[in-house]
Design a protein around this motif. Structure first.
Motif, PDB file in Angstrom:
ATOM      1  N   GLU A   1     -19.353  34.678  14.341  1.00 26.34           N
ATOM      2  CA  GLU A   1     -18.106  33.916  14.375  1.00 26.34           C
ATOM      3  C   GLU A   1     -18.439  32.455  14.093  1.00 26.34           C
ATOM      4  OE1 GLU A   1     -14.478  32.875  17.466  1.00 26.34           O
ATOM      5  OE2 GLU A   1     -15.328  34.901  17.450  1.00 26.34           O
ATOM      6  N   LEU A   2     -17.797  31.922  13.056  1.00 25.02           N
ATOM      7  CA  LEU A   2     -17.999  30.528  12.657  1.00 25.02           C
ATOM      8  C   LEU A   2     -16.683  29.784  12.729  1.00 25.02           C
ATOM      9  CD1 LEU A   2     -20.118  31.001   9.389  1.00 25.02           C
ATOM     10  CD2 LEU A   2     -20.975  30.414  11.653  1.00 25.02           C
ATOM     11  N   HIS A   3     -16.737  28.514  13.129  1.00 22.43           N
ATOM     12  CA  HIS A   3     -15.589  27.622  13.087  1.00 22.43           C
ATOM     13  C   HIS A   3     -16.030  26.331  12.413  1.00 22.43           C
ATOM     14  CE1 HIS A   3     -12.898  29.886  15.865  1.00 22.43           C
ATOM     15  NE2 HIS A   3     -14.052  30.343  16.329  1.00 22.43           N
ATOM     16  N   ALA A   4     -15.204  25.832  11.502  1.00 21.80           N
ATOM     17  CA  ALA A   4     -15.484  24.556  10.842  1.00 21.80           C
ATOM     18  C   ALA A   4     -14.193  24.031  10.232  1.00 21.80           C
ATOM     19  CB  ALA A   4     -16.543  24.711   9.753  1.00 21.80           C
TER      20      ALA A   4
ATOM     21  N   GLN B   1     -11.941  29.557  10.147  1.00 22.78           N
ATOM     22  CA  GLN B   1     -12.655  30.500  11.009  1.00 22.78           C
ATOM     23  C   GLN B   1     -13.117  31.696  10.197  1.00 22.78           C
ATOM     24  OE1 GLN B   1     -11.120  31.862  15.030  1.00 22.78           O
ATOM     25  NE2 GLN B   1     -10.877  33.764  13.884  1.00 22.78           N
ATOM     26  N   VAL B   2     -14.320  32.161  10.476  1.00 23.10           N
ATOM     27  CA  VAL B   2     -14.849  33.381   9.873  1.00 23.10           C
ATOM     28  C   VAL B   2     -15.330  34.298  10.989  1.00 23.10           C
ATOM     29  CG1 VAL B   2     -16.779  34.357   8.571  1.00 23.10           C
ATOM     30  CG2 VAL B   2     -15.500  32.449   7.624  1.00 23.10           C
ATOM     31  N   ARG B   3     -14.919  35.563  10.916  1.00 27.36           N
ATOM     32  CA  ARG B   3     -15.484  36.616  11.764  1.00 27.36           C
ATOM     33  C   ARG B   3     -16.119  37.628  10.821  1.00 27.36           C
ATOM     34  NH1 ARG B   3     -13.274  36.846  17.100  1.00 27.36           N
ATOM     35  NH2 ARG B   3     -11.556  35.365  17.419  1.00 27.36           N
ATOM     36  N   ALA B   4     -17.353  38.028  11.124  1.00 28.66           N
ATOM     37  CA  ALA B   4     -18.090  38.847  10.158  1.00 28.66           C
ATOM     38  C   ALA B   4     -19.093  39.743  10.872  1.00 28.66           C
ATOM     39  CB  ALA B   4     -18.807  37.934   9.164  1.00 28.66           C
ATOM     40  N   ALA B   5     -19.551  40.752  10.124  1.00 27.16           N
ATOM     41  CA  ALA B   5     -20.556  41.683  10.645  1.00 27.16           C
ATOM     42  C   ALA B   5     -21.147  42.469   9.485  1.00 27.16           C
ATOM     43  CB  ALA B   5     -19.947  42.641  11.664  1.00 27.16           C
ATOM     44  N   ALA B   6     -22.290  43.113   9.750  1.00 30.32           N
ATOM     45  CA  ALA B   6     -22.876  44.031   8.779  1.00 30.32           C
ATOM     46  C   ALA B   6     -22.106  45.339   8.853  1.00 30.32           C
ATOM     47  CB  ALA B   6     -24.351  44.255   9.085  1.00 30.32           C
TER      48      ALA B   6
ATOM     49  N   THR C   1     -10.060  32.923   7.972  1.00 31.53           N
ATOM     50  CA  THR C   1      -8.707  32.499   8.310  1.00 31.53           C
ATOM     51  C   THR C   1      -8.559  31.009   8.073  1.00 31.53           C
ATOM     52  OG1 THR C   1      -8.691  34.200  10.025  1.00 31.53           O
ATOM     53  CG2 THR C   1      -6.942  32.568  10.106  1.00 31.53           C
ATOM     54  N   ASP C   2      -7.430  30.618   7.464  1.00 33.00           N
ATOM     55  CA  ASP C   2      -7.194  29.205   7.147  1.00 33.00           C
ATOM     56  C   ASP C   2      -6.749  28.444   8.394  1.00 33.00           C
ATOM     57  OD1 ASP C   2      -4.566  30.003   7.487  1.00 33.00           O
ATOM     58  OD2 ASP C   2      -3.831  28.940   5.733  1.00 33.00           O
ATOM     59  N   PRO C   3      -6.703  27.092   8.327  1.00 31.78           N
ATOM     60  CA  PRO C   3      -6.362  26.302   9.514  1.00 31.78           C
ATOM     61  C   PRO C   3      -4.994  26.612  10.115  1.00 31.78           C
ATOM     62  CG  PRO C   3      -7.404  24.902   7.877  1.00 31.78           C
ATOM     63  CD  PRO C   3      -7.167  26.228   7.211  1.00 31.78           C
ATOM     64  N   THR C   4      -4.045  27.104   9.314  1.00 31.40           N
ATOM     65  CA  THR C   4      -2.723  27.403   9.868  1.00 31.40           C
ATOM     66  C   THR C   4      -2.715  28.705  10.653  1.00 31.40           C
ATOM     67  OG1 THR C   4      -1.975  28.665   7.937  1.00 31.40           O
ATOM     68  CG2 THR C   4      -1.670  26.266   7.879  1.00 31.40           C
ATOM     69  N   GLY C   5      -3.754  29.540  10.423  1.00 28.90           N
ATOM     70  CA  GLY C   5      -3.814  30.829  11.102  1.00 28.90           C
ATOM     71  C   GLY C   5      -2.933  31.888  10.492  1.00 28.90           C
TER      72      GLY C   5
ATOM     73  N   THR D   1     -20.148  28.275   2.960  1.00 24.82           N
ATOM     74  CA  THR D   1     -20.465  26.889   2.639  1.00 24.82           C
ATOM     75  C   THR D   1     -19.519  25.923   3.348  1.00 24.82           C
ATOM     76  OG1 THR D   1     -19.065  26.947   0.656  1.00 24.82           O
ATOM     77  CG2 THR D   1     -21.358  27.576   0.389  1.00 24.82           C
ATOM     78  N   ASP D   2     -20.058  24.781   3.705  1.00 29.89           N
ATOM     79  CA  ASP D   2     -19.255  23.710   4.300  1.00 29.89           C
ATOM     80  C   ASP D   2     -18.433  23.010   3.217  1.00 29.89           C
ATOM     81  OD1 ASP D   2     -20.182  24.132   6.853  1.00 29.89           O
ATOM     82  OD2 ASP D   2     -21.912  22.827   6.583  1.00 29.89           O
ATOM     83  N   PRO D   3     -17.290  22.407   3.583  1.00 27.04           N
ATOM     84  CA  PRO D   3     -16.774  22.310   4.953  1.00 27.04           C
ATOM     85  C   PRO D   3     -15.713  23.360   5.299  1.00 27.04           C
ATOM     86  CG  PRO D   3     -15.597  20.783   3.555  1.00 27.04           C
ATOM     87  CD  PRO D   3     -16.572  21.502   2.655  1.00 27.04           C
ATOM     88  N   VAL D   4     -15.405  24.280   4.363  1.00 23.04           N
ATOM     89  CA  VAL D   4     -14.280  25.200   4.607  1.00 23.04           C
ATOM     90  C   VAL D   4     -14.737  26.655   4.686  1.00 23.04           C
ATOM     91  CG1 VAL D   4     -12.575  23.660   3.605  1.00 23.04           C
ATOM     92  CG2 VAL D   4     -13.745  25.306   2.132  1.00 23.04           C
ATOM     93  N   LEU D   5     -16.052  26.885   4.879  1.00 30.58           N
ATOM     94  CA  LEU D   5     -16.595  28.232   5.058  1.00 30.58           C
ATOM     95  C   LEU D   5     -16.253  29.163   3.895  1.00 30.58           C
ATOM     96  CD1 LEU D   5     -15.843  28.709   8.874  1.00 30.58           C
ATOM     97  CD2 LEU D   5     -17.905  27.800   7.788  1.00 30.58           C
TER      98      LEU D   5
END
Length: 204
Positions: free
Chosen positions: A62-65, A69-74, A83-87, A132-136
């Motif tokens: 789980e990443l936030h920047a 937001q990114v949720r990920a797995a193998a 997910t974008d900033p508005t959700g 990649t930064d800043p928007v994943l």
């Protein structure tokens, strides 16, 4: 449980980018790394929460920047939801890759846990999804990793084994060195270990 602070900077012009306060530890399932990031001025800018299984595969990320937001797995390669900033706008992705990468030192440790290289191993190719930064934003890239040498250094807490890896970006041929002790990155492009409160974990 290693706990400390990395400073992150642009590897080309050394512009300060962030400070990453982290703690990490092996556990029953494998290894977990949690961190909070702040800007050079001290404002909260993101977070990293990565869990690996005992084989080094990312079972939860789980990443936030910048409110992204990114949720990920193998899963069937690697799978993620961004997910974008508005959700309101969530984008799914899936790539036939081995794992993830990004600016956090956690990803360097994760790649070494996945590859399990020895000094006699040939250079090993790995496909990673880089957020990649800043928007994943996700970008797939291929790297080659080789363990150049493993050295023991004396410390107040006993010998510390340091691995030196050579990492090659296969799209550009650019090479750089990464120095790792256990589950702590000692030196890598754009990463400096500023503080470490306890010794690195020793993997079996």
């Amino acid at each position: 449980m290693p706990r400390g602070r990395y400073s992150l900077h642009d590897p080309h012009d050394h512009t300060p980018l962030a400070v990453e306060h982290f703690h990490c530890a092996p556990g029953p399932s494998g290894w977990r790394y949690v961190s909070q990031l702040t800007t050079p001025s001290g404002d909260h800018s993101g977070s990293v929460d990565l869990t690996l299984d005992e084989l080094g595969r990312p079972i939860r990320l789980e990443l936030h920047a910048a409110s992204w937001q990114v949720r990920a797995a193998a899963l069937e390669g690697v799978t993620w939801v961004r997910t974008d900033p508005t959700g309101t706008d969530a984008t799914e992705g899936n790539v036939r890759a081995h794992a993830f990468t990004g600016t956090s030192p956690a990803f360097l440790i994760a790649t070494t846990r996945l590859l399990r290289l020895t000094s006699s191993s040939a250079a090993t190719r790995v496909r990673l999804v880089n957020f990649t930064d800043p928007v994943l934003a996700p970008r797939t890239e291929d790297q080659s990793w080789a363990l150049l040498k493993r050295e023991a250094h004396g410390t107040d807490n006993g010998p510390l084994t340091v691995d030196e890896y050579q990492v090659t970006a296969l799209d550009t041929g650019e090479q750089h060195a990464v120095h790792i002790a256990g589950d702590v990155v000692l030196a890598a492009p754009g990463i400096e270990l500023e503080e470490l409160e306890s010794p690195p974990s020793v993997f079996g």
